[in-house]
Write a protein that holds these residues in place. Structure first.
Motif, PDB file in Angstrom:
ATOM      1  N   GLU A 114       3.439  -7.291   6.214  1.00  0.00           N
ATOM      2  CA  GLU A 114       3.825  -6.019   5.357  1.00  0.00           C
ATOM      3  C   GLU A 114       2.889  -5.678   4.582  1.00  0.00           C
ATOM      4  O   GLU A 114       2.048  -6.394   3.965  1.00  0.00           O
ATOM      5  N   THR A 115       2.611  -4.361   4.155  1.00  0.00           N
ATOM      6  CA  THR A 115       1.725  -3.834   3.287  1.00  0.00           C
ATOM      7  C   THR A 115       2.561  -3.531   2.174  1.00  0.00           C
ATOM      8  O   THR A 115       3.353  -2.602   1.932  1.00  0.00           O
ATOM      9  N   THR A 116       2.057  -4.012   0.974  1.00  0.00           N
ATOM     10  CA  THR A 116       2.557  -3.928  -0.226  1.00  0.00           C
ATOM     11  C   THR A 116       1.820  -2.865  -1.054  1.00  0.00           C
ATOM     12  O   THR A 116       2.581  -2.139  -1.816  1.00  0.00           O
ATOM     13  N   GLN A 117       0.636  -2.469  -0.752  1.00  0.00           N
ATOM     14  CA  GLN A 117       0.227  -1.290  -1.518  1.00  0.00           C
ATOM     15  C   GLN A 117      -1.034  -1.026  -0.621  1.00  0.00           C
ATOM     16  O   GLN A 117      -1.921  -1.704   0.099  1.00  0.00           O
ATOM     17  N   VAL A 118      -1.374   0.440  -0.663  1.00  0.00           N
ATOM     18  CA  VAL A 118      -2.300   1.154   0.056  1.00  0.00           C
ATOM     19  C   VAL A 118      -3.004   1.785  -0.925  1.00  0.00           C
ATOM     20  O   VAL A 118      -2.687   2.764  -1.347  1.00  0.00           O
ATOM     21  N   ALA A 119      -4.243   1.207  -1.474  1.00  0.00           N
ATOM     22  CA  ALA A 119      -4.987   1.829  -2.461  1.00  0.00           C
ATOM     23  C   ALA A 119      -6.327   1.573  -2.531  1.00  0.00           C
ATOM     24  O   ALA A 119      -6.801   0.478  -1.639  1.00  0.00           O
ATOM     25  N   VAL A 120      -7.122   2.522  -2.874  1.00  0.00           N
ATOM     26  CA  VAL A 120      -8.667   2.284  -3.034  1.00  0.00           C
ATOM     27  C   VAL A 120      -8.677   1.522  -4.215  1.00  0.00           C
ATOM     28  O   VAL A 120      -8.371   1.944  -5.131  1.00  0.00           O
ATOM     29  N   LEU A 121      -9.425   0.490  -4.006  1.00  0.00           N
ATOM     30  CA  LEU A 121      -9.622  -0.274  -5.430  1.00  0.00           C
ATOM     31  C   LEU A 121     -10.879  -0.020  -6.185  1.00  0.00           C
ATOM     32  O   LEU A 121     -10.413  -0.307  -7.308  1.00  0.00           O
TER      33      LEU A 121
END
Length: 104
Positions: A59-66
């Motif tokens: 599962e992906t909890t967050q898709v963000a550019v760090l």
């Protein structure tokens, strides 16, 4: 991961007209027919995605550019109020004048 049954939903002419009204779009009859077909194709594709076996996919909890390449904040001179409003078709009280939004 529990998979649900594919979502089966037909896009009717009435649905297209309702969405067009919400979006304040005026569609010709030919556009309504095309939109009904296109939206139906989109739903069909989404339904096909529901059939994929994703049990082995984490599962992906967050898709963000760090870390985004941002420049540091620096105080710089900005436009004067007169310069900013010089190209505006209308201005009022030192700001941009825009048409009022009126509910139907």
């Amino acid at each position: 991961m529990i998979r649900s049954a594919p979502l089966i939903m037909a896009i009717t002419r009435e649905t297209v007209l309702h969405v067009a009204k919400l979006a304040r779009l005026e569609l010709e009859d030919s556009e309504i027919d095309r939109m009904q077909k296109d939206l139906g194709n989109i739903l069909e594709y989404v339904n096909s995605l529901a059939e994929l076996d994703t049990a082995a996919v984490a599962e992906t909890t967050q898709v963000a550019v760090l870390g985004a390449p941002l420049r540091p904040d620096q105080v710089q001179p900005s436009l004067s109020n007169a310069a900013a409003l010089s190209g505006a078709p209308r201005s009022s009280s030192g700001g941009f004048a825009v048409p009022a939004f009126v509910e139907e």
